[in-house]
Design a protein around this motif. Sequence first.
Motif, short mmCIF file in Angstrom:
data_model
loop_
_atom_site.label_atom_id
_atom_site.label_comp_id
_atom_site.label_asym_id
_atom_site.label_seq_id
_atom_site.Cartn_x
_atom_site.Cartn_y
_atom_site.Cartn_z
N GLU A 1 2.26 19.13 -8.08
CA GLU A 1 3.54 19.70 -7.65
C GLU A 1 4.63 18.63 -7.67
O GLU A 1 5.78 18.90 -8.04
N PHE A 2 4.27 17.40 -7.31
CA PHE A 2 5.22 16.29 -7.27
C PHE A 2 5.28 15.52 -8.60
O PHE A 2 5.93 14.48 -8.68
N ASP A 3 4.58 16.02 -9.62
CA ASP A 3 4.55 15.36 -10.94
C ASP A 3 4.06 13.92 -10.84
O ASP A 3 4.59 13.01 -11.50
N LEU A 4 3.03 13.69 -10.03
CA LEU A 4 2.52 12.34 -9.80
C LEU A 4 1.24 12.04 -10.58
O LEU A 4 0.75 10.91 -10.52
N TYR A 5 0.73 13.02 -11.30
CA TYR A 5 -0.55 12.83 -11.99
C TYR A 5 -0.49 11.63 -12.94
O TYR A 5 -1.31 10.71 -12.86
N ASP A 6 0.48 11.62 -13.84
CA ASP A 6 0.57 10.54 -14.83
C ASP A 6 0.89 9.21 -14.16
O ASP A 6 0.37 8.16 -14.58
N VAL A 7 1.73 9.23 -13.15
CA VAL A 7 2.09 8.00 -12.44
C VAL A 7 0.85 7.38 -11.80
O VAL A 7 0.63 6.16 -11.88
N LEU A 8 0.04 8.21 -11.19
CA LEU A 8 -1.19 7.72 -10.56
C LEU A 8 -2.18 7.18 -11.60
O LEU A 8 -2.84 6.16 -11.38
N GLN B 1 8.26 6.27 -7.05
CA GLN B 1 8.64 4.88 -6.87
C GLN B 1 7.72 4.15 -5.90
O GLN B 1 7.37 2.98 -6.11
N LYS B 2 7.30 4.82 -4.85
CA LYS B 2 6.37 4.21 -3.90
C LYS B 2 5.05 3.86 -4.58
O LYS B 2 4.46 2.81 -4.32
N ILE B 3 4.60 4.73 -5.45
CA ILE B 3 3.34 4.49 -6.17
C ILE B 3 3.50 3.36 -7.17
O ILE B 3 2.64 2.47 -7.27
N LYS B 4 4.60 3.37 -7.91
CA LYS B 4 4.81 2.36 -8.94
C LYS B 4 4.92 0.96 -8.37
O LYS B 4 4.53 -0.02 -9.04
N VAL C 1 0.84 -1.20 0.00
CA VAL C 1 0.00 0.00 0.00
C VAL C 1 0.87 1.25 0.00
O VAL C 1 1.84 1.34 0.75
N ALA C 2 0.50 2.22 -0.84
CA ALA C 2 1.14 3.54 -0.82
C ALA C 2 0.07 4.56 -0.43
O ALA C 2 -0.94 4.72 -1.13
N ILE D 1 -3.26 2.07 -4.02
CA ILE D 1 -3.03 3.49 -3.78
C ILE D 1 -4.13 3.99 -2.86
O ILE D 1 -5.31 3.78 -3.13
N TYR D 2 -3.73 4.65 -1.78
CA TYR D 2 -4.68 5.05 -0.73
C TYR D 2 -4.61 6.56 -0.54
O TYR D 2 -3.56 7.12 -0.21
N PHE D 3 -5.76 7.23 -0.75
CA PHE D 3 -5.83 8.69 -0.58
C PHE D 3 -6.50 9.01 0.76
O PHE D 3 -7.56 8.46 1.09
#
Length: 339
Positions: A234-241, A210-213, A148-149, A218-220
């Motif tokens: 801000e963390f450029d995580l949109y595409d990764v998510l 890396q944690k997401i990948k 889980v991330a 994935i937990y919000f």
Amino acid sequence: MLDIARGIYTLRTRKIIAKTEAAKWALNNHLCCDPDALKIALKVRRNPLEYKNDKKTFDYAETLAEPIQRFADTLEKELFQAIPFVLMRKRRELSVMVLMIPLILWKKRFLIERLNKTMINILLEGFDIDTPWLYDELKNYIKPYHSVAVVAFSFRDNCVKSLSDWDALYGKDKGKYYSGIVGGFKPYDIPEEKISFINYFTDTKETAAQKIKTADIIYFTGGLPDRMMERIKEFDLYDVLMQHNGIIMGYSAGAVIQLAEYHLSPDDDYSEFRYYEGLPYLSGFYMEVHYEETEVQDASIRRVVAERGKTVYATAFKAGAIIADNGNIRLLGDVRVFH
């Protein structure tokens, strides 16, 4: 792969047999360029219950896109090689063969897309996923081998201004929400060490990605969904998510952010009704969280139905949840439906 084997068998012999027998036939005739993959598919086919919760089998299945693609290419070649032979035979058989072409090509594409994309969205009221009414349903999705991330980006700016403030909410030693989030996974036999939090103050863009990948889930967290979205960008995580294949879950703010567009009713944090941009995992409905049948909430729901023309699911305060299983919606507990 068994379907493809049967398709090749039918094209070559003009006969139909069971998928299991077709797979054995394909192996004996060396028709699959990835025989090990077909052997494992055949093994699972014979004893499906034995591998129902086997992590190695699930992990291996995620690597099968290319073997299936190559085997499907073989099926295409067989189809087009069979057409000249059919031309010398009955017109009726040719008509059937021609009709098969788009069907086989579509099925090939469907198999690849299905393998590559499995999405489960779980929209919650709170982090108490260990309560019996939720556990009985979610145990079908959340497994002991999952990691889980936790995307802990939804905090209020006036409450969290430093690492120590963040730790007071999500830190392992004294975090207000840490034990509730981590403890919720205990009945699912997911150990604490397989649950990682993305820390706004200590993680970099690279470590967060890396944690997401590497996570299965994935937990919000709950809080402010609009600020969470801003920090994700801000963390450029949109595409990764958005590339995540697996389970997406979250409570309150972490639930509505899973919608392409969501609304927020006026409350202590938001002074007026407004629509916001979310992560476009889901787009077929809107959600009113913490529903208590107040006049303000009902007015917001009516407005969404009138302006957007879509269903609004209102989850009762700490008593409702929504599961979207590859687009199929299931309502758990106390959920009101407004059209």
